[in-house]
Design an enzyme around this catalytic site. Structure first.
Site, PDB file in Angstrom:
ATOM      1  N   GLU A   1       0.826  -1.196   0.000  1.00 52.35           N
ATOM      2  CA  GLU A   1       0.000   0.000   0.000  1.00 52.35           C
ATOM      3  C   GLU A   1       0.860   1.246   0.000  1.00 52.35           C
ATOM      4  O   GLU A   1       2.025   1.226   0.398  1.00 52.35           O
ATOM      5  CB  GLU A   1      -0.922   0.008   1.204  1.00 52.35           C
ATOM      6  CG  GLU A   1      -0.158   0.041   2.492  1.00 52.35           C
ATOM      7  CD  GLU A   1      -1.026  -0.254   3.690  1.00 52.35           C
ATOM      8  OE1 GLU A   1      -2.249  -0.354   3.545  1.00 52.35           O
ATOM      9  OE2 GLU A   1      -0.463  -0.385   4.774  1.00 52.35           O
TER      10      GLU A   1
ATOM     11  N   CYS B   1       3.462   8.287   0.653  1.00 53.56           N
ATOM     12  CA  CYS B   1       4.255   7.394   1.498  1.00 53.56           C
ATOM     13  C   CYS B   1       4.250   6.022   0.820  1.00 53.56           C
ATOM     14  O   CYS B   1       3.188   5.452   0.592  1.00 53.56           O
ATOM     15  CB  CYS B   1       3.584   7.346   2.872  1.00 53.56           C
ATOM     16  SG  CYS B   1       4.166   6.049   3.941  1.00 53.56           S
TER      17      CYS B   1
ATOM     18  N   CYS C   1       8.160  -6.971   6.761  1.00 52.62           N
ATOM     19  CA  CYS C   1       9.436  -6.421   7.225  1.00 52.62           C
ATOM     20  C   CYS C   1      10.092  -7.437   8.143  1.00 52.62           C
ATOM     21  O   CYS C   1       9.423  -8.070   8.958  1.00 52.62           O
ATOM     22  CB  CYS C   1       9.225  -5.107   7.972  1.00 52.62           C
ATOM     23  SG  CYS C   1      10.791  -4.379   8.521  1.00 52.62           S
TER      24      CYS C   1
ATOM     25  N   CYS D   1      10.068  -4.848  14.798  1.00 47.61           N
ATOM     26  CA  CYS D   1       9.934  -3.907  15.918  1.00 47.61           C
ATOM     27  C   CYS D   1       8.637  -4.239  16.647  1.00 47.61           C
ATOM     28  O   CYS D   1       7.617  -4.522  16.014  1.00 47.61           O
ATOM     29  CB  CYS D   1       9.940  -2.468  15.413  1.00 47.61           C
ATOM     30  SG  CYS D   1      11.451  -2.071  14.526  1.00 47.61           S
TER      31      CYS D   1
ATOM     32  N   CYS E   1       5.131  -2.450  15.789  1.00 53.98           N
ATOM     33  CA  CYS E   1       4.825  -2.101  14.402  1.00 53.98           C
ATOM     34  C   CYS E   1       3.984  -3.173  13.698  1.00 53.98           C
ATOM     35  O   CYS E   1       4.330  -4.360  13.738  1.00 53.98           O
ATOM     36  CB  CYS E   1       6.128  -1.881  13.649  1.00 53.98           C
ATOM     37  SG  CYS E   1       5.875  -1.566  11.892  1.00 53.98           S
TER      38      CYS E   1
ATOM     39  N   CYS F   1       0.597   2.168   8.209  1.00 54.77           N
ATOM     40  CA  CYS F   1       0.961   1.373   7.030  1.00 54.77           C
ATOM     41  C   CYS F   1       1.140  -0.086   7.427  1.00 54.77           C
ATOM     42  O   CYS F   1       1.685  -0.380   8.473  1.00 54.77           O
ATOM     43  CB  CYS F   1       2.260   1.885   6.424  1.00 54.77           C
ATOM     44  SG  CYS F   1       2.046   3.446   5.606  1.00 54.77           S
TER      45      CYS F   1
HETATM   46  N1  SAH Z   1      11.338   0.463   8.277  1.00 49.81           N
HETATM   47  C1  SAH Z   1      11.490   1.867   8.132  1.00 49.81           C
HETATM   48  C2  SAH Z   1      10.459   2.471   7.231  1.00 49.81           C
HETATM   49  C3  SAH Z   1       9.041   2.341   7.735  1.00 49.81           C
HETATM   50  S1  SAH Z   1       8.585   3.890   8.318  1.00 49.81           S
HETATM   51  C4  SAH Z   1      11.488   2.553   9.462  1.00 49.81           C
HETATM   52  O1  SAH Z   1      11.154   1.894  10.439  1.00 49.81           O
HETATM   53  O2  SAH Z   1      11.869   3.709   9.521  1.00 49.81           O
HETATM   54  C5  SAH Z   1       7.182   3.562   9.265  1.00 49.81           C
HETATM   55  C6  SAH Z   1       7.215   4.467  10.469  1.00 49.81           C
HETATM   56  O3  SAH Z   1       6.026   4.249  11.233  1.00 49.81           O
HETATM   57  C7  SAH Z   1       8.386   4.144  11.352  1.00 49.81           C
HETATM   58  O4  SAH Z   1       8.915   5.302  11.926  1.00 49.81           O
HETATM   59  C8  SAH Z   1       7.726   3.283  12.405  1.00 49.81           C
HETATM   60  O5  SAH Z   1       8.485   3.231  13.546  1.00 49.81           O
HETATM   61  C9  SAH Z   1       6.403   3.984  12.561  1.00 49.81           C
HETATM   62  N2  SAH Z   1       5.378   3.156  13.192  1.00 49.81           N
HETATM   63  C10 SAH Z   1       5.241   1.818  13.142  1.00 49.81           C
HETATM   64  N3  SAH Z   1       4.187   1.426  13.856  1.00 49.81           N
HETATM   65  C11 SAH Z   1       3.634   2.557  14.389  1.00 49.81           C
HETATM   66  C12 SAH Z   1       2.524   2.817  15.236  1.00 49.81           C
HETATM   67  N4  SAH Z   1       1.767   1.833  15.652  1.00 49.81           N
HETATM   68  N5  SAH Z   1       2.276   4.095  15.579  1.00 49.81           N
HETATM   69  C13 SAH Z   1       3.032   5.104  15.140  1.00 49.81           C
HETATM   70  N6  SAH Z   1       4.093   4.922  14.332  1.00 49.81           N
HETATM   71  C14 SAH Z   1       4.399   3.658  13.961  1.00 49.81           C
HETATM   72 FE1  SF4 Z   2      10.160  -2.779  10.005  1.00 48.32          FE
HETATM   73 FE2  SF4 Z   2       8.182  -1.549  11.270  1.00 48.32          FE
HETATM   74 FE3  SF4 Z   2      10.570  -1.765  12.412  1.00 48.32          FE
HETATM   75 FE4  SF4 Z   2      10.277  -0.126  10.276  1.00 48.32          FE
HETATM   76  S1  SF4 Z   2       9.306   0.090  12.287  1.00 48.32           S
HETATM   77  S2  SF4 Z   2      11.944  -1.611  10.670  1.00 48.32           S
HETATM   78  S3  SF4 Z   2       8.737  -1.276   9.126  1.00 48.32           S
HETATM   79  S4  SF4 Z   2       9.197  -3.475  11.883  1.00 48.32           S
END
Ligand code: SAH
Ligand code: SF4
Length: 369
Positions: A92, A113, A120, A124, A127, A341
């Protein structure tokens, strides 16, 4: 294997293909114009090409690598575009309109975006994209194809591109660099490198590699913890590259690039939101001449993390600002979607699995949204 996508070819690669096909070189410019500028939806619509060449192209290539299947949201807030890939995976993109009222004075640009991987691998803990693990990398045509499709669907230009969708772009560096060439190339999408932001959870060697890339692309770091203890708790990759190493790599980045780094910091209740953390974060940001983007945690189905109260989020921001750091905090509801996302894809794939979907022929017709 499916046919390669025409949107994956660089102008040079297209020239090579045309020469091998015995076609005159000037056809390259015509084809590029159709694909990237006029944004046609079928090879057959390239009406100034001889029919034989169109046929040859159509039997050698798909036009694009992403099939738009669904849009949610509305043009005056934020829209999610769902795309299906050749192997029935979903990705997406999120389109955020120019809306200073919602997104702050500086946001007079339309931002897209995009995703860089299906799933991934970094897992994390907070996420949604990391929940189901890693499926595969996107190739350059699948990455650049998201922008082309968004422009085709809306009839408007994307001014600003952030790699903050599903996936870790720096874990897919080769395809990312090829996509950047298509996105910034004059004959292709022609978006200025300064309008591209790559977000990473902190892959140190790749940050150094990208720092050496000649274009002035921007970098955002998903920091989310100002100390090793916090980052270790929520980001498994942190084991490999502690903050000291990350900071070294970012100082190297700063020595190569002009634009300020952004430190992304999700505020998660009881995990990283103590005001002492704000003080440590401020020190880090000042050292790196970075700005800080505070994001109250968005609840994810199946995870128990919570967001702090609005007043606590403001207090955290105030500590940073009083320390002289540029810090933004967006509390409005419209912001929810750009951090969410990953979730749409999960829903769609489980829907397909339930329906036993196998027909490739549910492609939505291109339309203006
Ligand atoms: N993997 C890369 C690119 C993805 S960016 C990265 O982590 O930077 C997606 C962003 O959304 C990241 O900053 C991630 O930490 C944030 N994110 C993930 N889950 C989230 C949530 N539940 N609430 C707010 N931000 C979130
Ligand atoms: Fe992967 Fe989500 Fe961590 Fe970014 S924040 S590295 S998308 S698991």
């Amino acid at each position: 294997m499916p046919l390669p996508a025409l949107t994956g070819l660089t102008p040079d690669a297209l020239a090579v293909w045309l020469e091998a096909a015995g076609e005159p070189a000037f056809r390259a410019a015509q084809i590029l114009e159709w694909v990237w500028k006029k944004k046609v939806s079928a090879i057959n619509a390239m009406t100034n090409l001889p029919v034989a060449l169109r046929d040859n192209l159509a039997s050698s290539f798909r036009l694009t690598a992403v099939e738009h299947t669904l849009t949610t949201g509305s043009p005056d807030s934020t829209r999610k575009l769902l795309f299906r890939l050749h192997d029935r995976r979903y990705i997406e993109s999120v389109l955020i309109p120019a809306n200073p009222a919602l997104y702050g004075e500086k946001s007079d640009r339309r931002t897209l975006c995009v995703s860089s991987q299906v799933g991934c691998a970094f897992g994390c803990k907070f996420c949604a994209s990391g929940l189901l693990g890693f499926t595969r990398n996107l190739d350059a045509s699948e990455i650049a194809g998201q922008i082309l499709a968004a422009e085709q669907l809306t009839g408007e230009r994307v001014d600003n591109l952030v790699f903050m969708g599903m996936g870790e772009p720096l874990a897919n560096l080769n395809h990312l660099l090829n996509a950047i060439a298509l996105i910034t190339g004059e004959k292709t999408l022609n978006l200025g490198a300064r309008h591209l932001t790559i977000s990473t959870s902190g892959l140190v060697p790749q940050i150094r590699q990208l720092a050496n890339h000649p274009q002035q692309i921007r970098l955002a770091i998903s920091l989310h913890g100002a100390t090793d203890a916090v980052r270790q708790q929520i980001m498994p990759l942190h084991q490999k590259w502690p903050i000291a190493e990350l900071v070294d790599a970012l100082e190297f980045w700063n020595s190569k690039k002009n634009q300020k780094i952004t430190l992304e910091y999700i505020l998660i209740q009881g995990i990283n939101d103590a005001l002492e953390h704000a003080t440590i974060l401020a020190r880090l940001a000042r050292r790196l001449h970075a700005k800080v983007n505070l994001i109250p945690y968005n609840l994810v189905l199946g995870l128990t993390w919570q967001r702090p109260s609005d007043s606590h989020c403001r207090a955290f921001r105030d500590v940073l600002q009083h320390a002289g750091v540029t810090a933004t905090l967006r509390l409005e509801k419209g912001g929810d979607i750009d951090a969410a996302c990953g979730q749409l894809r999960l829903q769609q794939e489980s829907h397909d699995a339930h329906m036993g979907a196998s027909s490739p022929d549910t492609r939505a017709k291109p339309h203006h949204i």
